[in-house]
Design an enzyme around this catalytic site. Structure first.
Site, PDB file in Angstrom:
ATOM      1  CE1 TYR A   1      12.483 -16.046  18.471  1.00 39.72           C
ATOM      2  CE2 TYR A   1      11.632 -14.546  19.882  1.00 39.72           C
ATOM      3  CZ  TYR A   1      12.453 -14.929  18.870  1.00 39.72           C
ATOM      4  OH  TYR A   1      13.272 -13.920  18.344  1.00 39.72           O
TER       5      TYR A   1
ATOM      6  N   PRO B   1      21.993  -8.369  23.357  1.00 35.25           N
ATOM      7  CG  PRO B   1      20.718  -7.125  24.719  1.00 35.25           C
ATOM      8  CD  PRO B   1      20.611  -8.219  23.536  1.00 35.25           C
TER       9      PRO B   1
HETATM   10  N1  LIG Z   1      15.193 -11.011  15.452  1.00 32.44           N
HETATM   11  C1  LIG Z   1      15.777 -12.131  15.329  1.00 32.44           C
HETATM   12  O1  LIG Z   1      16.179 -12.873  14.581  1.00 32.44           O
HETATM   13  C2  LIG Z   1      16.652 -12.380  16.959  1.00 32.44           C
HETATM   14  C3  LIG Z   1      17.466 -13.226  17.094  1.00 32.44           C
HETATM   15  C4  LIG Z   1      18.120 -13.465  18.360  1.00 32.44           C
HETATM   16  C5  LIG Z   1      17.483 -12.780  19.458  1.00 32.44           C
HETATM   17  N2  LIG Z   1      16.410 -12.096  19.241  1.00 32.44           N
HETATM   18  C6  LIG Z   1      15.889 -11.089  20.437  1.00 32.44           C
HETATM   19  O2  LIG Z   1      16.645 -10.736  21.058  1.00 32.44           O
HETATM   20  C7  LIG Z   1      16.551 -10.912  22.522  1.00 32.44           C
HETATM   21  C8  LIG Z   1      17.947 -11.196  23.244  1.00 32.44           C
HETATM   22  O3  LIG Z   1      18.719 -12.091  22.477  1.00 32.44           O
HETATM   23  P1  LIG Z   1      19.167 -13.272  23.458  1.00 32.44           P
HETATM   24  O4  LIG Z   1      18.328 -13.546  24.358  1.00 32.44           O
HETATM   25  O5  LIG Z   1      19.505 -14.337  22.429  1.00 32.44           O
HETATM   26  O6  LIG Z   1      20.630 -12.965  23.717  1.00 32.44           O
HETATM   27  P2  LIG Z   1      20.867 -11.784  25.378  1.00 32.44           P
HETATM   28  O7  LIG Z   1      19.963 -11.009  25.566  1.00 32.44           O
HETATM   29  O8  LIG Z   1      22.218 -11.447  24.685  1.00 32.44           O
HETATM   30  O9  LIG Z   1      21.529 -12.987  26.318  1.00 32.44           O
HETATM   31  C9  LIG Z   1      20.352 -13.791  27.017  1.00 32.44           C
HETATM   32  C10 LIG Z   1      21.110 -14.782  28.136  1.00 32.44           C
HETATM   33  O10 LIG Z   1      21.670 -14.053  28.988  1.00 32.44           O
HETATM   34  C11 LIG Z   1      21.323 -14.440  30.176  1.00 32.44           C
HETATM   35  N3  LIG Z   1      20.945 -13.339  31.110  1.00 32.44           N
HETATM   36  C12 LIG Z   1      20.188 -12.365  30.886  1.00 32.44           C
HETATM   37  N4  LIG Z   1      20.434 -11.340  31.717  1.00 32.44           N
HETATM   38  C13 LIG Z   1      21.348 -11.625  32.609  1.00 32.44           C
HETATM   39  C14 LIG Z   1      21.996 -11.067  33.689  1.00 32.44           C
HETATM   40  N5  LIG Z   1      21.394  -9.961  34.183  1.00 32.44           N
HETATM   41  N6  LIG Z   1      23.042 -11.916  34.289  1.00 32.44           N
HETATM   42  C15 LIG Z   1      23.184 -13.087  34.032  1.00 32.44           C
HETATM   43  N7  LIG Z   1      22.627 -13.519  32.956  1.00 32.44           N
HETATM   44  C16 LIG Z   1      21.643 -12.960  32.101  1.00 32.44           C
HETATM   45  C17 LIG Z   1      19.967 -15.183  29.825  1.00 32.44           C
HETATM   46  O11 LIG Z   1      19.659 -16.067  30.885  1.00 32.44           O
HETATM   47  P3  LIG Z   1      18.413 -16.887  31.339  1.00 32.44           P
HETATM   48  O12 LIG Z   1      17.814 -17.223  30.009  1.00 32.44           O
HETATM   49  O13 LIG Z   1      18.791 -17.803  32.073  1.00 32.44           O
HETATM   50  O14 LIG Z   1      17.539 -15.930  32.133  1.00 32.44           O
HETATM   51  C18 LIG Z   1      20.158 -15.732  28.675  1.00 32.44           C
HETATM   52  O15 LIG Z   1      20.889 -16.982  28.743  1.00 32.44           O
HETATM   53  C19 LIG Z   1      15.987 -12.428  22.422  1.00 32.44           C
HETATM   54  O16 LIG Z   1      15.158 -12.703  23.573  1.00 32.44           O
HETATM   55  C20 LIG Z   1      14.815 -12.162  21.259  1.00 32.44           C
HETATM   56  O17 LIG Z   1      13.763 -11.508  21.553  1.00 32.44           O
HETATM   57  C21 LIG Z   1      15.692 -11.770  18.114  1.00 32.44           C
END
Ligand SMILES: NC(=O)c1ccc[n+]([C@@H]2O[C@H](COP(=O)([O-])OP(=O)(O)OC[C@H]3O[C@@H](n4cnc5c(N)ncnc54)[C@H](OP(=O)(O)O)[C@@H]3O)[C@@H](O)[C@H]2O)c1
Length: 330
Positions: free
Chosen positions: A58, A219
């Site tokens: 990242y 999530p």
């Molecule tokens: N192992 C892997 O290959 C892999 C792949 C994908 C993800 N991950 C892990 O999973 C974590 C979560 O996935 P993700 O971050 O891609 O997706 P997510 O958690 O489903 O969504 C993140 C997005 O939601 C927004 N957000 C978060 N809380 C919010 C709220 N309460 N109200 C409105 N918008 C909100 C964030 O905005 P802002 O950014 O503007 O704050 C960001 O754009 C990642 O951070 C990473 O650590 C791992």
């Protein structure tokens, strides 16, 4: 915050973790925010979140550096999960599971994270050129050396499904069965949300039967399930949603019933759709820990609040009755 235990070693973490990826990778605005994101990590720890999920790729590297600056001050409050096995090249991300590389990557992560031990070290992707047992053996050596507390395997992405030629997580389960012969798996990181529930079919039962934790990535459906995104709003070219089939204007409009359903349940709890989306993940099993990603401290506080929401049988029935999401990578 409620605590949950993951893995046979019964490692304890706050029920809602923090995905640090959007602070440095995959979402627009990440690089510009820089230091302000540290406040988000602090805000999460203040709320009782302990699991901070990062990875060397990242940024690359900048996300671990950012998390490391917080860990330097608050190591005892945090449970740090980082990953190895993916290298960022000029054009592509490539897998590297060679044992020598894994060991060097771990030392580099320890330096960037400013810690002498990683709580959970995850294999980001298996390297098709290296038997997974060899990669996992090198990771196990890191546990023996006291550099890592426990091991995890990531199973994110539709490519795994395409390769398997079968169910969504058939490949993952085969990989898990192989690495379990070498060293115990403590956690699996896989996509799990109201609009991507496939991990419930076989992967979560497999993990639950063995006391293995499931870290629920994405999530919030990459932000869609929070109800704060508008169909047709558009995304910067460096934002993964600019290429994501569920984020075309047409698909975002078609999937609005999911947001409407989350809003309806949220109103019963005086909560937000994001909190209900996370409460739904938490309700899938006591060893499930959502890791919502956020750049903003406001979101980190709101998301931590989901740990206090108990969905009723009626809530869960209503959410189960929502239409399946439209739009897929396949
Ligand atoms: N192992 C892997 O290959 C892999 C792949 C994908 C993800 N991950 C892990 O999973 C974590 C979560 O996935 P993700 O971050 O891609 O997706 P997510 O958690 O489903 O969504 C993140 C997005 O939601 C927004 N957000 C978060 N809380 C919010 C709220 N309460 N109200 C409105 N918008 C909100 C964030 O905005 P802002 O950014 O503007 O704050 C960001 O754009 C990642 O951070 C990473 O650590 C791992």
């Amino acid at each position: 915050m409620e605590r949950r235990t993951i893995g046979a070693g019964a490692l304890g973490v706050g029920a809602v973790g923090l995905g640090c990826m959007p602070m440095s990778w995959a979402y627009s605005g990440s690089r510009q925010r820089g230091d302000a994101s540290m406040q988000t990590v602090h805000a999460a720890l203040d709320q009782g979140t302990t699991l901070l999920d990062t990875a060397d790729m990242y940024g690359p590297f900048t996300n671990e550096l950012l998390v490391g600056r917080v860990l330097k001050e608050r190591r005892a409050e945090a449970f740090v999960s980082t990953k190895c096995g993916l290298l960022v090249g000029d054009q592509h991300v490539v897998a590297n599971g060679r044992p020598g590389y894994v060991k060097r990557a771990c030392d580099a992560s320890l330096r960037r994270l400013q810690t002498d031990i990683i709580d959970l070290y995850q294999l980001h992707r298996a390297d098709p050129e290296v038997p997974i047992e060899e990669t996992w053996g090198a990771m196990a050596d890191l546990v023996t050396a006291g550099k890592v507390r426990a091991l995890g395997l990531c199973a994110v992405g539709a490519r795994a499904r395409r390769r398997s030629g079968g169910g969504m997580h058939d490949t993952t389960i085969r990989q898990l069965e192989r690495v379990q012969q070498v060293f115990p798996v403590t956690a699996v990181e896989a996509e799990l949300s109201v609009w991507s529930p496939e991990a419930l079919d076989a992967l979560l039962p497999w993990c639950a039967a063995r006391g293995i934790g499931l870290l629920a990535a994405m999530p919030l459906g990459n932000g869609f399930l929070t109800g704060t995104l508008t169909p047709g709003q558009g995304f910067e070219p460096d934002d993964l949603r600019a290429r994501h089939p569920r984020f075309t204007a047409e698909m975002m409009a078609a999937n609005q019933p999911l947001v409407v359903g989350l809003r309806r349940v949220a109103a019963r709890h005086g909560a937000t759709p994001a909190q209900v989306a996370l409460a739904w993940v938490l309700a899938q099993g006591t060893q499930v820990v959502p890791i919502p990603g956020a750049k903003r401290d406001r979101w980190a506080r709101e998301n931590a609040g989901a740990a206090g929401i108990r969905l009723s049988p009626r809530d869960l029935t209503d959410l189960a009755a929502l239409p399946a999401a439209q739009g897929s990578w396949d």
